[in-house]
Structures are given as C-alpha cells and as structure tokens.
Design a protein around this motif. Structure first.
Motif, PDB file in Angstrom:
ATOM      1  N   LEU A  11       0.890  -1.301   0.407  1.00  0.00           N
ATOM      2  CA  LEU A  11       0.161  -0.374  -0.015  1.00  0.00           C
ATOM      3  C   LEU A  11       1.190   1.210  -0.105  1.00  0.00           C
ATOM      4  N   GLY A  12       1.960   1.160   0.591  1.00  0.00           N
ATOM      5  CA  GLY A  12       3.111   2.189   1.107  1.00  0.00           C
ATOM      6  C   GLY A  12       3.500   2.694  -0.624  1.00  0.00           C
ATOM      7  N   MET A  13       3.735   2.029  -1.072  1.00  0.00           N
ATOM      8  CA  MET A  13       4.113   1.334  -3.393  1.00  0.00           C
ATOM      9  C   MET A  13       3.436   2.510  -3.902  1.00  0.00           C
ATOM     10  N   ALA A  14       2.183   1.824  -3.070  1.00  0.00           N
ATOM     11  CA  ALA A  14       0.563   2.496  -4.028  1.00  0.00           C
ATOM     12  C   ALA A  14       0.756   4.109  -3.477  1.00  0.00           C
ATOM     13  N   PHE A  15       0.556   3.976  -2.931  1.00  0.00           N
ATOM     14  CA  PHE A  15       0.322   5.710  -2.027  1.00  0.00           C
ATOM     15  C   PHE A  15       1.366   6.679  -2.708  1.00  0.00           C
ATOM     16  N   VAL A  16       2.487   5.932  -2.800  1.00  0.00           N
ATOM     17  CA  VAL A  16       4.135   7.275  -3.518  1.00  0.00           C
ATOM     18  C   VAL A  16       4.083   6.997  -5.042  1.00  0.00           C
ATOM     19  N   ALA A  17       2.951   6.433  -5.799  1.00  0.00           N
ATOM     20  CA  ALA A  17       2.695   6.066  -7.046  1.00  0.00           C
ATOM     21  C   ALA A  17       1.942   7.405  -7.693  1.00  0.00           C
ATOM     22  N   ARG A  18       1.567   8.188  -6.622  1.00  0.00           N
ATOM     23  CA  ARG A  18       0.259   8.676  -7.117  1.00  0.00           C
ATOM     24  C   ARG A  18      -0.493   8.780  -8.125  1.00  0.00           C
ATOM     25  N   PRO A  19      -1.434   7.287  -7.409  1.00  0.00           N
ATOM     26  CA  PRO A  19      -2.703   7.446  -9.219  1.00  0.00           C
ATOM     27  C   PRO A  19      -3.711   7.969  -9.195  1.00  0.00           C
ATOM     28  N   ARG A  20      -3.583   7.763 -10.128  1.00  0.00           N
ATOM     29  CA  ARG A  20      -5.359   8.537 -10.446  1.00  0.00           C
ATOM     30  C   ARG A  20      -6.913   7.589 -10.310  1.00  0.00           C
ATOM     31  N   LEU A  21      -6.579   5.974 -10.343  1.00  0.00           N
ATOM     32  CA  LEU A  21      -6.975   5.332 -10.075  1.00  0.00           C
ATOM     33  C   LEU A  21      -6.387   3.776  -9.369  1.00  0.00           C
ATOM     34  N   LEU A  22      -6.909   3.303  -8.294  1.00  0.00           N
ATOM     35  CA  LEU A  22      -6.036   2.954  -7.138  1.00  0.00           C
ATOM     36  C   LEU A  22      -7.118   1.641  -6.773  1.00  0.00           C
ATOM     37  N   LEU A  23      -6.274   0.506  -7.159  1.00  0.00           N
ATOM     38  CA  LEU A  23      -7.187  -1.071  -6.835  1.00  0.00           C
ATOM     39  C   LEU A  23      -6.910  -1.486  -6.064  1.00  0.00           C
ATOM     40  N   ILE A  24      -7.566  -2.271  -4.779  1.00  0.00           N
ATOM     41  CA  ILE A  24      -6.720  -2.823  -3.996  1.00  0.00           C
ATOM     42  C   ILE A  24      -7.314  -3.337  -3.646  1.00  0.00           C
ATOM     43  N   ASP A  25      -7.106  -4.830  -3.440  1.00  0.00           N
ATOM     44  CA  ASP A  25      -7.177  -5.721  -3.830  1.00  0.00           C
ATOM     45  C   ASP A  25      -6.596  -6.562  -2.311  1.00  0.00           C
ATOM     46  N   GLU A  26      -7.875  -7.096  -1.617  1.00  0.00           N
ATOM     47  CA  GLU A  26      -7.609  -7.742  -0.175  1.00  0.00           C
ATOM     48  C   GLU A  26      -6.893  -6.366   1.221  1.00  0.00           C
ATOM     49  N   LEU A  27      -7.572  -5.852   0.534  1.00  0.00           N
ATOM     50  CA  LEU A  27      -7.404  -4.519   1.675  1.00  0.00           C
ATOM     51  C   LEU A  27      -6.688  -5.081   3.603  1.00  0.00           C
ATOM     52  N   SER A  28      -7.444  -5.670   4.246  1.00  0.00           N
ATOM     53  CA  SER A  28      -7.383  -6.274   5.414  1.00  0.00           C
ATOM     54  C   SER A  28      -6.295  -7.666   5.221  1.00  0.00           C
ATOM     55  N   LEU A  29      -6.304  -8.518   4.492  1.00  0.00           N
ATOM     56  CA  LEU A  29      -5.903  -9.451   4.665  1.00  0.00           C
ATOM     57  C   LEU A  29      -4.465  -9.739   4.849  1.00  0.00           C
ATOM     58  N   GLY A  30      -5.040 -10.876   6.003  1.00  0.00           N
ATOM     59  CA  GLY A  30      -3.433 -11.100   7.016  1.00  0.00           C
ATOM     60  C   GLY A  30      -3.277 -10.308   8.512  1.00  0.00           C
ATOM     61  N   LEU A  31      -4.162  -8.893   8.384  1.00  0.00           N
ATOM     62  CA  LEU A  31      -3.727  -7.413   9.132  1.00  0.00           C
ATOM     63  C   LEU A  31      -4.362  -7.898  10.572  1.00  0.00           C
ATOM     64  N   ALA A  32      -3.441  -7.466  11.641  1.00  0.00           N
ATOM     65  CA  ALA A  32      -3.760  -6.489  12.831  1.00  0.00           C
ATOM     66  C   ALA A  32      -4.967  -5.757  12.739  1.00  0.00           C
ATOM     67  N   PRO A  33      -5.421  -5.867  14.064  1.00  0.00           N
ATOM     68  CA  PRO A  33      -6.778  -4.796  13.306  1.00  0.00           C
ATOM     69  C   PRO A  33      -6.113  -3.416  13.713  1.00  0.00           C
ATOM     70  N   THR A  34      -4.685  -3.123  14.425  1.00  0.00           N
ATOM     71  CA  THR A  34      -3.772  -1.318  14.660  1.00  0.00           C
ATOM     72  C   THR A  34      -3.782  -1.376  12.866  1.00  0.00           C
ATOM     73  N   VAL A  35      -3.211  -2.012  12.231  1.00  0.00           N
ATOM     74  CA  VAL A  35      -2.465  -2.052  11.054  1.00  0.00           C
ATOM     75  C   VAL A  35      -3.694  -1.951   9.869  1.00  0.00           C
ATOM     76  N   VAL A  36      -4.722  -2.570  10.719  1.00  0.00           N
ATOM     77  CA  VAL A  36      -6.372  -2.118   9.386  1.00  0.00           C
ATOM     78  C   VAL A  36      -6.798  -1.065   9.633  1.00  0.00           C
ATOM     79  N   THR A  37      -6.925  -0.661  11.258  1.00  0.00           N
ATOM     80  CA  THR A  37      -7.001   0.819  11.084  1.00  0.00           C
ATOM     81  C   THR A  37      -5.955   1.767  10.231  1.00  0.00           C
ATOM     82  N   THR A  38      -4.574   1.655  10.303  1.00  0.00           N
ATOM     83  CA  THR A  38      -3.558   2.800  10.109  1.00  0.00           C
ATOM     84  C   THR A  38      -3.863   1.996   7.862  1.00  0.00           C
TER      85      THR A  38
END
Length: 965
Positions: free
Chosen positions: A582-609
């Motif tokens: 997700l950090g790589m996607a952020f610095v790439a400055r997309p006009r359209l961002l496609l996120i596949d499985e945002l919370s996959l395998g992540l702790a609640p605190t990380v999901v919040t971030t």
C-alpha cells in the motif's frame, strides 16, 4: 442497370461504389502489364528470372510495409482524400516505370507504384464497410473486387500492344485513365466510422477521437478471428504477390508460350476470378441472412485450399491447354475467397480501427513475399512444376488454419459492436453532463485457459469515488481488477478509462495512465529490500519534488517499514508486506487505485492505519476501488458497492443496503458444514481432559534470525479438546511459532512435546504422522492437482496399504483403501460445498476458495491437534461467520485440540477457550478471551481503538470487544 446496382447496395447511393470500382480497375492495369511483360522487361535490363521476380517482390514488400502506416492514417483522417492521394502516386510511378534508365530506378518506381496501389486495400475496404449496410457487404465487395479480374482481361490488350509496341510505351498509355478519374473521387462524401452498423451510435462516437496505435493494435490482436486468419496470410501472400510472375514464367519455360499466349492464360485466370466472385458473394450473403457469420471463415479456408487444388492440377497436367484450365479453377478459388474475407473482417473489427485491421492483413501477406524469390530460384534450378507444388502444399495448410477461426466469429462481431456503443455512450455522457465516468466496464467476459470466469460484467466508477467490490469466494473480483489494470486480457466486452478504450491495454500502459493495482497478499518482491521497493514505486515519476516527502509519510504511518528499511521483503511478515504494497501505491500517485484484499492477514491496528491511509489517498483526488471480504470494513470505506457472484453482478448500489440482502450476503461453502453447530458447547460446558496433560506443549521456545529474536522463551500448552487462540501484531512471531511447533524451523532453544513425547528433533512429516496437523497462511496446496485430488492426498495418513505395487496389481486391501479415500473425499466435498469446484485444478481457484480447500485437507488429516494459521484469511465475511461453528463442531466430533492464529476478533471470541497474546516474540498475556482482549497491553499494541478493524465479521451494531466500542 440502376436496378441491379440498387440490389447490390441495398438502395443506397451506388456512386461511391462505382468510383472506387473504377480506381480499383485502373490500378490493375499497371500490375497486369508488369506481369505480362515480365520477360521483355527482364531482357531490357539484362536480369535473370530470379532478378526480375526479386524486383517485383521488393516492390511488393515495400508496399505491404507501407500498408500499416496507411491504415493508421486512414483511421485518423479523411479516407476519401487518402484514396485520391494514393491514386495520384501510382499513376505517377507508372510513368516513371516507363522512363526508367537502369534497374535501380525501375525498382524505385515499382516500389512507389506499389505504395500508391496498396492504399486501395485498407482505405477502399474501410470506406465501403461504412457506406453500405453489413448484409449487403458480400455483394458490394464482390462488385468492387470485380475490377481486378476485369483488369486482368486487359492482359489481352496488353499482350497485343506488347507484341506491337515497346513495353515502355504501353506503361505510359496505361497511366492516363487514373488522372482522368481523380476529380470524381475527391467529390465523394466521407462516411462516419461505423455508420452502416448504427448511424446514431457512429454519430455520437465520432467526437470520441481516434484510437492510439498501441491500443488499436491490442484491440485487433485480441480478436481471435483475425489472429487465426493472419496466421495463414504469409502463405497466401506468396500466391497473391508472386503467382502472376510464377505462372507467366511457368507457361514460358514449360510450354514455350510467348506474350500472346501468356496474355490468354492471364485472361482465363481473370475470368475464373469473376466466376469466383459471384460464387463467393452468394455464399457469404446466405451465411449472413441465415445468421451464421461463422461460415464466412469456413468458406475462406476452403477457398484458400482451393487455390492449392488448382495449382496441383497445373503441376500434373501434361498439356498447356489443360494447365490453363486449372489456372482458371485457381482464379475461381481466388475470387470466391474475397467477398467472404472482406465481409468477415468488416464485422469482427471495431469501426474506429477497421482500416488498420485490413492493413495488418496486408502486412502479414508481405511475410509471404519474402519466400517468392526462393520459389523462383527453385523453379530455375529444379523446374516450375516443383515450385508450384510447394506453393500448393502451403496453401492447403493455410486454408485449414483459417477454417478454425469459425468458432470465434460470432463473439468477435458482438465485441466490435459493443466497443463502438460504449465509446458513443461515454461521449454522450460527457456532452450532456460535462462529466463522464472515470471507469466504465460493459459486458466484460474473461476466461482462463478456456474456463470463463466473468460473464457480461457492467461497472461504472465516477471520478473521486471509493467503491467496494464485494462477493463470494471465486466470484471473479480479483479477475475484474486484473482486467482493468491490464494483467488479464478479456475475451469480450469493453473497458473505458477516462474516455479511452483500454480493453486490451497492457499493465505498462495502464500504469502510465495512472491506474495502480495493489495485489492481495503478493505485492512484494521477496529478494528486494524495502528501500528498493520504494525506488520501484517511483519509476513513473523520476523522483519528483514530492516523492521523498510521500515516502516519509508512509514510514510515519508504518514505522515498522522504516525499521526494516534494508531488509529483504521475503523476511517481512505477511502484514508488513501488505503495508509495503500500500505504501508503494501511495507514493505512485495513482488516479485510479485498485486495492485487492485490503485487510488480508492484518492486525486490527494495522487495518486502522490502512483505512486512514486509503482515506488520505482518496482525499488527494484518487479514485479507489477496493476488493474486501469484510462487508463491515467495506462499509467503513465506501458508500457504494458492487457484489459479484459466479462471475456476474448480483447487486450494485449503496453499501449500507447490502446488510439487508441475505439473498446476496450468504455463506456459499460453509453454511451447510456449520448448520446446526451454532449451539456447540463453550468452555464451561464441555470437558477438557486435564488429567491427560497437554496434547501440545512447548517450553522456553526461542529462535533468532541473524541478530533478530523472532520468538523468545515462549511457554505454551494446549489440552485435549481445547481451542486456543494466538493473537498479536503483524511480525509478533505467531507464524514463526507455528513453524517451530510443526518442525519447519529448528529452535535455538527450548523443547516441543506432542502428546507427551519430545518431538523437538522430529521432521514435519514425522510430526504429522503422529497427529499434528497444520494449515498455512498462504494455503500451500498442490496447484496442478484438482480439489478432489488434494483432499485425497491429505487422507494418506489413514491408508493401511502404501505400496505402489499393491495398488498397481489391484490387491484387495489396496482397493479397499482407495475406496475408503474416495468415499471420504465425497463426504468432504459435500460438507464444504465444493461440488462445483471438485474437478478444477487448485491453481484456477480464487484465494478464498483455496482457503476452503485447505481447511478441508486439514479436516481430512484427522489430527490430534490442529494448527490453523489465519483460517478466515481471504474468505468472504459470511464464510467467516460460518467458520466458527464449523471449528467447534470439528472439536466436538473429533476431540481435536485447536491452536488458531486469527485477526478476526468476533471469530476468536466465539470459539476460543483461551487466548495467548504475543508481542515481539514474547507472551504478554494469556487467559480467557475477555481477559486478554481487555488487557491494556493487548489493546495498545494490537487491537487499537477502531471498532471497524476489530469487528470484521458479525453484527456491526455497537458492541464491546476488547475495550473497543
């Protein structure tokens, strides 16, 4: 005469057809003259047979190479003017041919004449396709191509003139009609592209602009019909480009024919083409009237093979007159081919790139021209009978290839019309409201290796939206994202981005357009460091002024990445790799961002971030499409959602409306497996055999990687029938602890005991045979085996006979064991709702579907203690809600103890007797679920304060879980 023309054109004006016919006729004079007078021109310049054929081939290849640029220009500019310019060029070059003093000037003149004539192929064909309605195309094209055999009839006159005049004077005389016809051509009306199919749509699409060359090429090469036809075209090119010269030389060398005799032979060939055009247009018309356009490809293939049949007849004929008759049959096959071919390309090619479709075919024909001198050499050295026999054999093969295109014609024709209509629709939206959708998907079909995954998917995303893409496991969500980003090429439908057709754009082009995809669970390169990943993320921006600032912002949100800056991504936990993606996607400055499985395998605190970062990316003007299994998390991000099931859109609208749609939000796999299990006893109501002692125990377990302590002095025990949950932040050491317990890692300290036995030095397979089962976070199963075969493999522990020899000779014990395995597989397939996937290879399944198979394999193993690493990871929310009762039913029916790593707190709270919390490889809390989830250290390091991230499944109404409201 007018009545006949009206029958050909369907009542439309015949003027364009007559004028283009006339130019197609006069341009034939030059080509026929060079063919008939080949021996005289050869002798004038002192050339050999192969030399004069080489000049013709060079000229032909040059013209063919020019066809594609001409096609590109024709799809951008006025085609009528281009047709006139081409006519002027070939008329001028005909005169230069007559005045050539040396061979190189002759070669240059022939090249120029060929370029001028080749304009006719893509430009005339494109114009006629748009002037007249599709059902009349066979007759229109047959009439237009009739000019070629009529032009061949000029061979008689040319032969007479060639025997009376110098060949140079003949060429000068033949150039005059071209210049007389030019004024009439320039007065023709320019038709709209696609006008004959849907005038209103063509009018609306006219403002959409031209298609870039790269995208046009991808569109055309995605059309299966065209690909199959083009494969055969190099073979056809040999015949089209060099056959006139080869046949002329054949009759001169084999039968001693002079100019007059060769002129008669060429005339008969032209007569055959006339007959073939009549036959071909009737066949093509009947195919269209009957609604069977696929027969056009069949007729084309048969006609190409028919050319070969005529050549074989010429080869075996002992008499010149009989060879001339077979040459007549060859002409019939050539004529029959043309109406079918031009009509076929017209219906399967998108209107805005149709000229390029005809031009690519010409380019492929040029591949055949490269072999023409070789045939001439073969004719000189071994005889022209052998040369024509070789040519016939290649034509047979080419005809068979073209016939195989029949299966895709209907689908490709529908796709061409859908592309035009979508372009018109988007342009209409833009003109009516001043704003068109950023992403529009219409009728999208996607297939993998012949297995269709998406069926007619429609999707529309407005600029500045956050849209959730939800669905059952295997519904095609990731496939849809891959199609939009260019990782998967659709087989049907249209995708438009910012008004541009990107249906067949590749991933590089979509990235340049501002489309960035964050893949689910696999967005990092294992051998590259974190720092190198951010360097890659900036490849489109060349480290502009804001790049370093964006990287620092990512590191502030995810400090763990800063701590592991020089660490290879393969050494990061799954959650840390998700943060990196997700950090790589952020610095790439997309006009359209496609996120596949945002919370996959992540702790609640990380999901919040992550949720906060997605909101920030959106606030900066990025449109976001997020695939998410948790409806609860989707509700926190998106106001609008699409729900997919079995490759089709079942719901589109406000995300909140999904909560009331039980017909859509339901468990597909596990509902039956967990039915009646919701009342399985909890801790205080079922027996735990304390007297037996722990079934799994570790003491002082530790392991280090380099200087990093991944697990430190962990003490853990699991009693028979107990369900223990293991929680902790990403990178806390949970999966590493599983690797130590199951034997995949050797500890640097501590011991592991299984059912009272010290197994610290045992291998993973030995521990498995002793009753220790294990699932993996990434579902490590056999991709090349089917679902049923994977389940069968997992039953190997229970086979009494493991002899290949016994199985090979069908001994009774071996057969009974195999029957037992087959029965058990069927029971598991039914239990887990895997019937539709039973015989599919696992590599064809979605992440969530593979997870269900992985769970089935764990159940089949029938272990004493089972280690489950994030069993809900990648499966839909309703599956997660059904998973808890299933796990309890498993424990109750088998007495199996469970040690479960999981980030879904409602799931853990519903199934676990105890929880153990890790932080930086150490146990920081253990006890009942309520005690651990309300521990301040657990809340601070792991849960955070966002109820959305904690309550991924279950009721989203306010509740208290682990101190979170």
């Amino acid at each position: 005469m007018r009545g006949r023309l009206a029958a050909i054109t369907g009542g439309a004006s015949a003027t364009p057809l007559l004028i283009l016919f006339a130019f197609n006729l006069v341009d034939e004079f030059d080509r026929v003259a060079f063919g008939v007078l080949t021996p005289e021109i050869r002798d004038t310049f002192g050339l050999s047979d192969s030399g004069i054929v080489a000049i013709a081939s060079i000229a032909g290849v040059t013209a063919l190479l020019a066809a594609l640029p001409i096609g590109v220009l024709a799809d951008r500019f006025r085609r009528v003017r281009m047709a006139g310019l081409g006519a002027g060029v070939w008329g001028g070059m005909t005169i230069v041919t007559a005045l050539s003093p040396v061979a190189w000037v002759l070669t240059a003149a022939r090249m120029g004449a060929g370029i001028g004539r080749v304009v006719n192929e893509p430009v005339h064909a494109s114009l006629l396709t748009d002037y007249y309605e599709p059902e009349h195309h066979p007759k229109v094209f047959a009439f237009h191509r009739l000019a070629n055999p009529i032009g061949l009839a000029s061979a008689l006159v040319i032969g007479v003139l060639g025997s009376m005049w110098d060949w140079r004077l003949v060429f000068v005389a033949l150039s005059i009609p071209t210049f007389l016809l030019l004024p009439a051509l320039f007065r023709l009306r320019e038709p709209l592209r696609g006008e004959s199919v849907d005038p209103e749509t063509a009018s609306r699409a006219a403002a959409a602009g031209s298609v870039p060359f790269g995208e046009a090429r991808r569109q055309l090469f995605a059309i299966r019909t065209l690909r199959r036809v083009w494969v055969a075209f190099p073979v056809l090119g040999i015949a089209v480009i060099s056959m006139t010269q080869l046949v002329s030389l054949f009759f001169e060398r084999v039968y001693g024919y002079g100019p007059m005799g060769r002129g008669v032979v060429t005339f008969l060939s032209g007569l055959g083409i006339v007959v073939g055009l009549v036959v071909g247009q009737r066949l093509a018309t009947r195919a269209l009237v009957a609604g069977t356009p696929e027969r056009l490809a069949t007729y084309d293939g048969l006609a190409i093979a028919g050319i070969g049949v005529g050549l074989v007849g010429m080869v075996v004929s002992p008499y010149g007159w009989l060879s001339a008759v077979f040459n007549l049959l060859t002409g019939i096959a050539i004529g029959a081919y043309q109406p079918c071919y031009y009509t076929l390309v017209g219906i399967v090619s998108p209107a805005r790139v149709r000229a390029q479709a005809y031009a690519w075919a010409i380019l492929y024909l040029g591949g055949g021209a490269l072999f023409a001198p070789m045939l001439a050499d073969l004719g000189e050295s071994s005889g022209y009978r052998l040369a024509l026999a070789v040519l016939a054999a290649t034509l047979f093969a080419g005809g068979l290839v073209v016939m195989t295109a029949a299966s895709s014609v209907r689908r490709d024709a529908e796709q061409a019309l859908a592309t035009l209509r979508t372009a018109a629709e988007l342009d209409e939206q833009l003109r009516s409201s001043g704003d068109a959708a950023l992403l529009t998907v219409r009728g999208l079909d996607v297939a993998y290796d012949g297995v269709q995954v998406l069926f007619g998917v429609d999707l529309e995303i407005q600029e500045g939206e956050i849209v959730a893409l939800l669905g059952t496991n295997g519904a095609g969500k990731s496939t849809l994202l891959n199609a939009v980003s260019g990782l998967t090429d659709p087989v049907g439908g249209a995708i438009f981005y910012a008004g541009r057709d990107i249906t067949h754009a590749d991933a590089v082009q979509t990235a340049h357009l501002g489309i960035v995809q964050m893949p689910g669970g696999k967005g990092a390169f294992p051998t590259l460091t974190v720092a190198e990943h951010f360097d890659l993320a900036g490849w489109l921006h060349a480290r502009d002024d804001g790049f370093d600032a964006r990287v620092q912002e990512v590191l502030q949100r995810f400090p763990r990445l800063g701590e592991r800056w020089d660490t290879a991504a393969g050494a990061l936990s799954g959650g840390e790799q998700q943060q990196l993606a997700l950090g790589m996607a952020f610095v790439a400055r997309p006009r359209l961002l496609l996120i596949d499985e945002l919370s996959l395998g992540l702790a609640p605190t990380v999901v919040t971030t992550l949720l906060d970062m997605v909101r920030d990316i959106h606030a900066q003007g990025t449109t976001v499409v997020v695939v998410e299994q948790s409806v609860n998390i989707a509700l926190a991000l998106a106001e609008r959602a699409y729900f997919l099931e079995k490759g089709q859109v079942r719901f589109s609208g406000p995300t909140a409306d999904l909560l009331g749609r039980e017909d859509v939000l339901r468990s597909v796999f596990l509902a039956g497996a967990s039915a009646g299990a919701v009342t399985v006893p909890r801790l205080e109501e079922h027996d735990i055999d304390v007297a037996h002692g722990p079934v799994l125990q570790c003491h002082g377990l530790s392991v280090r990687f380099g200087g990093v302590a991944a697990v430190q002095d962990v003490d853990l025990s699991v009693l028979p029938g107990e369900v223990v949950g293991l929680v902790g932040a990403n990178g806390a050491g949970k999966t590493t602890l599983f690797d130590l317990l199951s034997g995949y890692l050797e500890p640097s300290g501590g011991r592991v005991r299984l059912d009272g036995r010290d197994v610290t030095g045992w291998s993973p397979d030995r521990r498995a045979m002793a009753g220790l089962g294990r699932s993996f976070q990434d579902a490590r199963i056999f991709g090349s085996l089917t679902v049923a075969e994977n389940l069968a493999v997992s039953l190997e522990r229970h086979l009494e006979v493991r002899s290949y020899l016994a199985s090979g000779v069908f001994l009774p014990d071996a057969r009974r064991g195999e029957d037992d395995v087959a029965y058990s597989v069927e029971d598991l397939v039914e239990l887990l709702g895997l019937g539709a996937l039973r015989d599919k290879q696992v590599r064809e399944l979605s992440t969530g579907s593979r997870r269900i198979v992985d769970l089935g394999m764990a159940l089949a193993h029938d272990p004493t203690v089972l280690l489950l690493d994030e069993p809900s990871s990648g499966i839909a929310q309703r599956e997660t809600e059904a998973l808890g009762p299933l796990l309890l039913k498993l424990r109750d029916d088998t007495g199996c103890a469970l040690l479960v790593i999981e980030h879904d707190m409602p799931l853990l709270s519903s199934v676990c007797d105890r929880l153990v919390a890790l932080e930086l490889g150490r146990v920081i809390a253990q006890g009942s679920p309520d005690e651990v989830l309300n521990d301040d250290r657990v809340v601070r390091s792991y849960l955070g304060g966002d109820s959305t991230a904690v309550l991924r499944s279950g009721d989203v109404a306010p509740a208290r879980v682990g101190g979170v409201r």
